[in-house]
Design a protein around this motif. Structure first.
Motif, PDB file in Angstrom:
ATOM      1  N   PRO A   1      46.263   8.206  67.379  1.00  0.00           N
ATOM      2  CA  PRO A   1      45.571   7.996  68.654  1.00  0.00           C
ATOM      3  C   PRO A   1      44.080   7.753  68.442  1.00  0.00           C
ATOM      4  CG  PRO A   1      45.900  10.330  68.308  1.00  0.00           C
ATOM      5  CD  PRO A   1      46.556   9.638  67.136  1.00  0.00           C
ATOM      6  N   GLY A   2      43.766   6.670  67.719  1.00  0.00           N
ATOM      7  CA  GLY A   2      42.381   6.329  67.441  1.00  0.00           C
ATOM      8  C   GLY A   2      41.771   5.495  68.549  1.00  0.00           C
ATOM      9  N   VAL A   3      40.648   4.880  68.257  1.00  0.00           N
ATOM     10  CA  VAL A   3      39.914   4.090  69.244  1.00  0.00           C
ATOM     11  C   VAL A   3      40.759   2.922  69.755  1.00  0.00           C
ATOM     12  CG1 VAL A   3      37.897   2.611  69.603  1.00  0.00           C
ATOM     13  CG2 VAL A   3      37.668   4.737  68.312  1.00  0.00           C
ATOM     14  N   HIS A   4      41.507   2.290  68.878  1.00  0.00           N
ATOM     15  CA  HIS A   4      42.317   1.144  69.307  1.00  0.00           C
ATOM     16  C   HIS A   4      43.331   1.553  70.364  1.00  0.00           C
ATOM     17  CE1 HIS A   4      40.397  -1.331  66.473  1.00  0.00           C
ATOM     18  NE2 HIS A   4      41.117  -1.052  65.409  1.00  0.00           N
ATOM     19  N   VAL A   5      44.009   2.678  70.141  1.00  0.00           N
ATOM     20  CA  VAL A   5      45.051   3.132  71.055  1.00  0.00           C
ATOM     21  C   VAL A   5      44.465   3.710  72.337  1.00  0.00           C
ATOM     22  CG1 VAL A   5      46.845   4.905  71.378  1.00  0.00           C
ATOM     23  CG2 VAL A   5      46.817   3.509  69.306  1.00  0.00           C
ATOM     24  N   MET A   6      43.426   4.492  72.193  1.00  0.00           N
ATOM     25  CA  MET A   6      42.900   5.230  73.344  1.00  0.00           C
ATOM     26  C   MET A   6      41.895   4.442  74.178  1.00  0.00           C
ATOM     27  SD  MET A   6      44.717   7.844  72.909  1.00  0.00           S
ATOM     28  CE  MET A   6      44.074   8.855  74.243  1.00  0.00           C
ATOM     29  N   GLU A   7      41.250   3.425  73.586  1.00  0.00           N
ATOM     30  CA  GLU A   7      40.204   2.706  74.321  1.00  0.00           C
ATOM     31  C   GLU A   7      40.423   1.198  74.354  1.00  0.00           C
ATOM     32  OE1 GLU A   7      36.339   3.865  72.889  1.00  0.00           O
ATOM     33  OE2 GLU A   7      36.920   5.982  72.697  1.00  0.00           O
TER      34      GLU A   7
ATOM     35  N   GLY B   1      41.169  12.387  66.421  1.00  0.00           N
ATOM     36  CA  GLY B   1      42.144  11.338  66.169  1.00  0.00           C
ATOM     37  C   GLY B   1      43.084  11.620  65.021  1.00  0.00           C
ATOM     38  N   ASN B   2      42.693  12.544  64.125  1.00  0.00           N
ATOM     39  CA  ASN B   2      43.522  12.840  62.961  1.00  0.00           C
ATOM     40  C   ASN B   2      44.340  14.118  63.102  1.00  0.00           C
ATOM     41  OD1 ASN B   2      42.627  10.566  61.458  1.00  0.00           O
ATOM     42  ND2 ASN B   2      40.744  11.660  60.970  1.00  0.00           N
ATOM     43  N   GLN B   3      44.212  14.792  64.237  1.00  0.00           N
ATOM     44  CA  GLN B   3      44.916  16.057  64.418  1.00  0.00           C
ATOM     45  C   GLN B   3      46.427  15.865  64.345  1.00  0.00           C
ATOM     46  OE1 GLN B   3      43.725  19.285  64.607  1.00  0.00           O
ATOM     47  NE2 GLN B   3      45.927  19.665  64.332  1.00  0.00           N
ATOM     48  N   ALA B   4      46.920  14.788  64.946  1.00  0.00           N
ATOM     49  CA  ALA B   4      48.365  14.535  64.931  1.00  0.00           C
ATOM     50  C   ALA B   4      48.872  14.333  63.512  1.00  0.00           C
ATOM     51  CB  ALA B   4      48.689  13.313  65.787  1.00  0.00           C
ATOM     52  N   MET B   5      48.063  13.678  62.668  1.00  0.00           N
ATOM     53  CA  MET B   5      48.474  13.447  61.292  1.00  0.00           C
ATOM     54  C   MET B   5      48.465  14.747  60.494  1.00  0.00           C
ATOM     55  SD  MET B   5      49.761  10.987  59.679  1.00  0.00           S
ATOM     56  CE  MET B   5      49.415   9.904  61.071  1.00  0.00           C
ATOM     57  N   GLU B   6      47.536  15.629  60.776  1.00  0.00           N
ATOM     58  CA  GLU B   6      47.513  16.909  60.086  1.00  0.00           C
ATOM     59  C   GLU B   6      48.720  17.753  60.471  1.00  0.00           C
ATOM     60  OE1 GLU B   6      43.725  18.805  60.497  1.00  0.00           O
ATOM     61  OE2 GLU B   6      42.623  16.982  59.987  1.00  0.00           O
ATOM     62  N   THR B   7      49.103  17.693  61.739  1.00  0.00           N
ATOM     63  CA  THR B   7      50.309  18.394  62.180  1.00  0.00           C
ATOM     64  C   THR B   7      51.541  17.811  61.507  1.00  0.00           C
ATOM     65  OG1 THR B   7      49.319  18.879  64.342  1.00  0.00           O
ATOM     66  CG2 THR B   7      51.717  18.985  64.188  1.00  0.00           C
ATOM     67  N   LEU B   8      51.581  16.493  61.423  1.00  0.00           N
ATOM     68  CA  LEU B   8      52.704  15.816  60.780  1.00  0.00           C
ATOM     69  C   LEU B   8      52.791  16.183  59.305  1.00  0.00           C
ATOM     70  CD1 LEU B   8      55.000  13.779  61.114  1.00  0.00           C
ATOM     71  CD2 LEU B   8      53.343  11.951  60.691  1.00  0.00           C
ATOM     72  N   ALA B   9      51.655  16.246  58.636  1.00  0.00           N
ATOM     73  CA  ALA B   9      51.638  16.627  57.222  1.00  0.00           C
ATOM     74  C   ALA B   9      52.221  18.024  57.039  1.00  0.00           C
ATOM     75  CB  ALA B   9      50.216  16.564  56.679  1.00  0.00           C
ATOM     76  N   THR B  10      51.858  18.946  57.917  1.00  0.00           N
ATOM     77  CA  THR B  10      52.388  20.305  57.839  1.00  0.00           C
ATOM     78  C   THR B  10      53.901  20.307  58.009  1.00  0.00           C
ATOM     79  OG1 THR B  10      50.314  21.240  58.700  1.00  0.00           O
ATOM     80  CG2 THR B  10      52.291  22.606  58.875  1.00  0.00           C
ATOM     81  N   GLN B  11      54.401  19.525  58.966  1.00  0.00           N
ATOM     82  CA  GLN B  11      55.840  19.429  59.190  1.00  0.00           C
ATOM     83  C   GLN B  11      56.569  18.921  57.949  1.00  0.00           C
ATOM     84  OE1 GLN B  11      56.108  16.861  62.586  1.00  0.00           O
ATOM     85  NE2 GLN B  11      55.619  18.473  64.061  1.00  0.00           N
ATOM     86  N   LEU B  12      55.913  18.053  57.193  1.00  0.00           N
ATOM     87  CA  LEU B  12      56.531  17.442  56.023  1.00  0.00           C
ATOM     88  C   LEU B  12      56.283  18.228  54.741  1.00  0.00           C
ATOM     89  CD1 LEU B  12      55.564  13.742  56.826  1.00  0.00           C
ATOM     90  CD2 LEU B  12      57.881  14.698  56.857  1.00  0.00           C
ATOM     91  N   GLY B  13      55.581  19.344  54.850  1.00  0.00           N
ATOM     92  CA  GLY B  13      55.269  20.121  53.660  1.00  0.00           C
ATOM     93  C   GLY B  13      54.294  19.404  52.756  1.00  0.00           C
ATOM     94  N   ALA B  14      53.342  18.692  53.356  1.00  0.00           N
ATOM     95  CA  ALA B  14      52.374  17.898  52.597  1.00  0.00           C
ATOM     96  C   ALA B  14      50.957  18.260  53.035  1.00  0.00           C
ATOM     97  CB  ALA B  14      52.627  16.405  52.830  1.00  0.00           C
ATOM     98  N   ILE B  15      49.986  17.748  52.286  1.00  0.00           N
ATOM     99  CA  ILE B  15      48.591  17.867  52.701  1.00  0.00           C
ATOM    100  C   ILE B  15      48.115  16.466  53.085  1.00  0.00           C
ATOM    101  CG2 ILE B  15      48.124  19.896  51.305  1.00  0.00           C
ATOM    102  CD1 ILE B  15      46.731  18.081  49.277  1.00  0.00           C
ATOM    103  N   PRO B  16      47.239  16.342  54.092  1.00  0.00           N
ATOM    104  CA  PRO B  16      46.814  15.022  54.544  1.00  0.00           C
ATOM    105  C   PRO B  16      45.698  14.423  53.704  1.00  0.00           C
ATOM    106  CG  PRO B  16      45.806  16.695  55.909  1.00  0.00           C
ATOM    107  CD  PRO B  16      46.699  17.423  54.945  1.00  0.00           C
ATOM    108  N   ALA B  17      45.716  13.095  53.602  1.00  0.00           N
ATOM    109  CA  ALA B  17      44.617  12.341  52.998  1.00  0.00           C
ATOM    110  C   ALA B  17      44.473  11.065  53.805  1.00  0.00           C
ATOM    111  CB  ALA B  17      44.897  12.036  51.539  1.00  0.00           C
ATOM    112  N   TYR B  18      43.281  10.485  53.790  1.00  0.00           N
ATOM    113  CA  TYR B  18      43.011   9.310  54.611  1.00  0.00           C
ATOM    114  C   TYR B  18      42.342   8.223  53.788  1.00  0.00           C
ATOM    115  CZ  TYR B  18      43.875  12.871  58.121  1.00  0.00           C
ATOM    116  OH  TYR B  18      44.449  13.885  58.841  1.00  0.00           O
TER     117      TYR B  18
END
Length: 268
Positions: free
Chosen positions: A110-116, A175-192
Motif C-alpha cells: 500500500p505505497g504511494v501508487h496504490v494509496m494516492e 507502507g511496509n507494515q503489511a510486508m513485515e507482517t507477511l514476513a512473520t507469517q512466513l517465518g522470514a525476516i523482511p528486506a527491501y
C-alpha cells in the motif's frame, strides 16, 4: 441479460518488456475464467462453451455477450497517462454494454501508487464518464488474505534454515507494515530493494547469527529489471560468503493461483 463488468489490470509499467508480456498472459487467463463463470451461471452446456460456430442458434448471442472486456494499463512509462488509458478502455466497455469498470491494481504494497496515484487517476477518469460508467478500484493484490500462500509455495521448492522476504519496499509511512507482517507469517525476516533494511544487511545479520543455508523469497509478481539486479546482487553476496548456501526463489508469475486470487478481489 444483466450487464457485466469490464476489468482493467493496472501495473506499474517498465522499460523491460517481460512484465507486460506476463500481464497480458494474466489478462487472458482472467478473461477465460470470467467467461467460464458466466457460462456456468447461465447453464450453457460445457461442450458448447468455447465453440461459437457449433452453438445452437439460441446460444450464439449469449456466447458473444458473455465474452468479458478485460484490458491492461500502466501507471508509468506509457504513452498516455493512466486516466487517459482508463478513458480509452472505458469507451469500449460502454460500447460493449458495461456499466461498471473494475480497476485491479497489480501492486503488492500500500505505497504511494496504490494509496494516492491510482485513486487520483481514477477520479479524473470518472469525471469523463459521468453516469455512463462507474469506475471502481478493487483492493490491491497484496491485501488479499491468501496472498501469503503464493509466497509460501516458493518455500516448497527450496531448502534453507533461515528465510528472507525481499520486496521493493515503500517510502510511504506505514507502507511496509503489511510486508513485515507477511514476513512473520512466513517465518522470514523482511528486506527491501529501495529502502532499508537491505538484502545485503539482512544476509549479514543471518550469517552472524550462524546460519549457513539462507533462502530468499521474492515478493515480486514478474521477472524484470529489478529481479535481474537482485540476481546480480546475489552473485556479489555469494562472493562475500562463499561457505553459505543461498537459495533464490522465482517471482510469483502469472500462475493459476494468482488468477484465482485476483478474481476473488473482483465482483460480478
Amino acid at each position: 441479460m444483466q450487464l457485466q463488468s469490464a476489468y482493467l489490470l493496472v501495473s506499474h509499467g517498465s522499460r523491460d518488456p517481460r512484465p507486460q508480456i506476463e500481464v497480458e498472459k494474466l489478462a487472458e487467463s482472467i478473461a477465460r475464467q470470467v467467461q467460464i463463470h458466466r457460462f456456468e451461471r447461465l447453464g450453457v452446456p460445457e461442450s458448447q462453451r468455447f465453440y461459437p460456430g457449433k452453438l445452437a442458434a439460441s446460444w450464439v448471442t449469449v456466447a458473444s455477450a458473455l465474452k468479458p472486456s478485460i484490458g491492461t494499463a500502466c501507471l508509468e512509462l506509457a504513452p498516455m497517462s493512466l486516466h487517459e488509458q482508463i478513458e480509452q478502455f472505458g469507451k469500449s466497455a460502454i460500447a460493449s454494454g458495461c456499466e461498471l469498470l473494475q480497476i485491479i491494481p497489480l501492486f503488492l504494497l500500500p505505497g504511494v501508487h496504490v494509496m494516492e496515484d491510482i485513486p487520483a487517476e481514477v477520479a479524473t477518469a470518472q469525471k469523463t464518464f459521468g453516469s455512463k460508467l462507474t469506475v471502481e478500484t478493487r483492493p490491491y493484490i497484496g491485501s488479499h488474505p491468501g496472498f501469503s500462500q503464493l509466497l509460501a509455495k516458493q518455500k516448497t521448492y527450496l531448502q534453507a534454515d533461515a528465510w528472507i522476504l525481499l520486496s521493493h519496499g515503500s517510502r510511504r509511512q506505514g507502507g511496509n507494515q503489511a510486508m513485515e507482517t507477511l514476513a512473520t507469517q512466513l517465518g522470514a525476516i523482511p528486506a527491501y530493494w529501495s529502502v532499508p533494511p537491505t538484502l545485503e544487511l539482512q544476509v549479514k545479520n543471518l550469517v552472524m547469527a550462524g546460519y549457513q543455508s539462507i533462502g530468499i523469497l521474492l515478493c515480486f509478481l514478474f521477472a524484470g529489471g529489478i529481479t535481474d539486479a537482485i540476481a546480480q546482487s546475489m552473485k556479489e553476496i555469494k562472493q562475500q560468503f562463499p561457505d553459505v548456501n543461498f537459495q533464490l526463489a522465482e517471482p510469483i508469475g502469472a500462475s493459476a493461483e494468482l488468477v484465482n486470487l485476483i478474481l476473488e478481489l473482483t465482483r460480478e
